[in-house]
Design a protein around this motif. Structure first.
Motif, PDB file in Angstrom:
ATOM      1  N   PHE A  28     -23.747 -35.343  13.217  1.00 40.60           N
ATOM      2  CA  PHE A  28     -25.034 -36.410  13.560  1.00 40.60           C
ATOM      3  C   PHE A  28     -23.841 -37.664  13.882  1.00 40.60           C
ATOM      4  O   PHE A  28     -22.183 -37.681  13.805  1.00 40.60           O
ATOM      5  N   GLN A  29     -24.190 -38.142  14.791  1.00 34.33           N
ATOM      6  CA  GLN A  29     -23.650 -39.374  15.346  1.00 34.33           C
ATOM      7  C   GLN A  29     -23.618 -40.644  14.786  1.00 34.33           C
ATOM      8  O   GLN A  29     -24.388 -40.678  13.516  1.00 34.33           O
ATOM      9  N   LEU A  30     -22.167 -41.351  14.762  1.00 38.00           N
ATOM     10  CA  LEU A  30     -21.888 -42.804  14.322  1.00 38.00           C
ATOM     11  C   LEU A  30     -22.896 -43.212  14.423  1.00 38.00           C
ATOM     12  O   LEU A  30     -23.490 -43.572  15.290  1.00 38.00           O
ATOM     13  N   LEU A  53     -29.994 -46.594   9.958  1.00 34.99           N
ATOM     14  CA  LEU A  53     -30.229 -44.800  10.212  1.00 34.99           C
ATOM     15  C   LEU A  53     -29.774 -44.595  11.001  1.00 34.99           C
ATOM     16  O   LEU A  53     -29.172 -46.065  12.461  1.00 34.99           O
ATOM     17  N   PRO A  54     -29.444 -43.654  11.867  1.00 37.33           N
ATOM     18  CA  PRO A  54     -29.247 -42.920  12.433  1.00 37.33           C
ATOM     19  C   PRO A  54     -29.827 -43.490  13.686  1.00 37.33           C
ATOM     20  O   PRO A  54     -30.718 -43.618  13.932  1.00 37.33           O
ATOM     21  N   PRO A  55     -29.294 -43.008  15.415  1.00 33.51           N
ATOM     22  CA  PRO A  55     -29.779 -43.466  16.325  1.00 33.51           C
ATOM     23  C   PRO A  55     -31.180 -42.285  15.992  1.00 33.51           C
ATOM     24  O   PRO A  55     -31.299 -41.584  16.177  1.00 33.51           O
ATOM     25  N   GLY A  56     -32.062 -43.669  16.945  1.00 39.15           N
ATOM     26  CA  GLY A  56     -33.374 -42.811  17.537  1.00 39.15           C
ATOM     27  C   GLY A  56     -34.372 -43.059  15.940  1.00 39.15           C
ATOM     28  O   GLY A  56     -35.311 -42.660  15.567  1.00 39.15           O
ATOM     29  N   ALA A  57     -34.000 -43.465  14.662  1.00 31.87           N
ATOM     30  CA  ALA A  57     -35.045 -43.516  13.595  1.00 31.87           C
ATOM     31  C   ALA A  57     -35.350 -44.739  12.997  1.00 31.87           C
ATOM     32  O   ALA A  57     -34.195 -45.530  13.423  1.00 31.87           O
ATOM     33  N   THR A  58     -36.026 -45.084  12.881  1.00 28.87           N
ATOM     34  CA  THR A  58     -36.855 -46.202  12.194  1.00 28.87           C
ATOM     35  C   THR A  58     -37.344 -45.949  10.582  1.00 28.87           C
ATOM     36  O   THR A  58     -37.558 -44.968  10.601  1.00 28.87           O
ATOM     37  N   TRP A  59     -37.121 -47.364  10.127  1.00 19.43           N
ATOM     38  CA  TRP A  59     -38.110 -47.248   8.402  1.00 19.43           C
ATOM     39  C   TRP A  59     -39.055 -47.227   8.689  1.00 19.43           C
ATOM     40  O   TRP A  59     -40.175 -46.565   7.967  1.00 19.43           O
ATOM     41  N   PRO A  61     -32.463 -39.021   8.272  1.00 24.66           N
ATOM     42  CA  PRO A  61     -32.731 -39.219   6.692  1.00 24.66           C
ATOM     43  C   PRO A  61     -34.096 -39.065   6.291  1.00 24.66           C
ATOM     44  O   PRO A  61     -34.517 -39.645   5.135  1.00 24.66           O
ATOM     45  N   GLN A  62     -34.923 -38.279   7.373  1.00 23.49           N
ATOM     46  CA  GLN A  62     -35.933 -38.474   6.882  1.00 23.49           C
ATOM     47  C   GLN A  62     -36.620 -36.943   5.557  1.00 23.49           C
ATOM     48  O   GLN A  62     -36.486 -35.772   5.708  1.00 23.49           O
TER      49      GLN A  62
END
Length: 311
Positions: free
Chosen positions: A247-249, A14-20, A169-170
């Protein structure tokens, strides 16, 4: 941290800052879950079974009704020595091998050459097998295209590709679309599983086997236009511009983008071949041999050999 937890760690996927945790399902919101990808394995096995039933019960009778028939091929005389060489050492022996085999089997060199030519022809897939395979792919692509159209036509990202990556990704996914994408993945997994046995013919080849030349050329021209526009314009625009620049890689995105760039290079190469074939169809028509053909030896040679055997 266990192996499974480490593999699915959010920093990789997931992109930085995102979690499951941001993608937990609720009563009204459904997010795609990574473990659902494992369902493509039984899905692929099920599609292989469905394909076998389809080819035997539908495609085969349909081909016969439409006039698809296998060409008569010369029969190969049983020969243990030549068969052993063919299976173990090669389908196309060199000149020295031909001379040696001719001496050992007490046959003229020309007879040995003809035996190997007939044996190769015997192993080539027959027209009906090619038709059945092309029919299965046509049936699946036709069904999935219109099913996808019905599922996506009222979605905003279908008409405005800038919305594809909105709030990534939400991105909630309706259950019907989730199953649709899983079915598509299962289909391509099934193709990978049957790759060693497939003849790998295109959809337009069905018309070629039925000898509908004009219809075959029209379908090929339509395919060429759609392929070039979708693969050289729409695909890179949606994939690279909006995903890479917005988006950040992160780890998995770098890997995916590498594969996508390789795929895009293949798209360019395939488009070049398609354009070549397109000009051949338009300018030369029947005078130019179909570059997509997988014939090893000419039908003319087989016909001559068959005539000699009958005489």
């Amino acid at each position: 941290m266990g192996l499974s937890e480490g593999f699915w760690h959010h920093e990789y996927w997931l992109p930085p800052g995102a979690t499951w945790e941001d993608m937990k399902e609720s009563a009204n919101i459904h997010y795609p879950q990574p473990q659902n990808l494992l369902l493509c394995i039984p899905g692929a096995l099920l599609l292989i079974i469905v394909r076998s039933i389809f080819e035997r019960t539908l495609a085969l009778p349909l081909g016969r009704r439409l006039g698809v028939s296998d060409k008569l091929r010369p029969k190969v005389q049983p020969n243990v020595m030549l068969e052993g060489f063919y299976v173990l050492l090669g389908r196309t022996p060199k000149e020295g091998d031909l001379v040696s085999l001719a001496k050992q089997s007490d046959l003229p060199v020309e007879k040995v050459k003809i035996w190997f030519r007939h044996r190769r022809a015997q192993d080539r897939p027959r027209v009906m097998k090619k038709f059945c395979e092309a029919s299965w792919r046509f049936a699946f692509y036709f069904t999935s295209f219109f099913s996808g159209l019905g599922l996506l036509y009222d979605k905003p990202w279908f008409w405005d590709h800038t919305v594809c990556w909105l709030r990534f990704p939400q991105q909630p996914l309706p259950s019907a679309l989730d199953w649709f994408y899983l079915l598509e993945l299962s289909f391509y997994c099934s193709l990978v599983a049957t790759l060693p046995f497939d003849v790998k013919r295109k959809l337009a080849k069905m018309l070629h086997y039925m000898k509908w030349k004009r219809a075959c050329e029209a379908v090929f021209i339509g395919f060429a236009v759609v392929f070039i526009i979708s693969r050289l314009v729409i695909f890179p625009l949606i994939t690279y511009y909006y995903f890479v620049t917005k988006f950040q890689l992160f780890l998995i995105s770098c890997l995916i983008n590498t594969f996508l760039m390789i795929l895009q290079l293949l798209h360019i190469f395939w488009s070049y071949l398609i354009i070549q074939m397109l000009f051949s169809v338009i300018l030369h028509g029947a005078k130019r041999k179909d570059a997509r053909s997988d014939t090893e030896e000419s039908d003319r040679s087989e016909a001559e050999d068959l005539a000699k055997n009958e005489v």
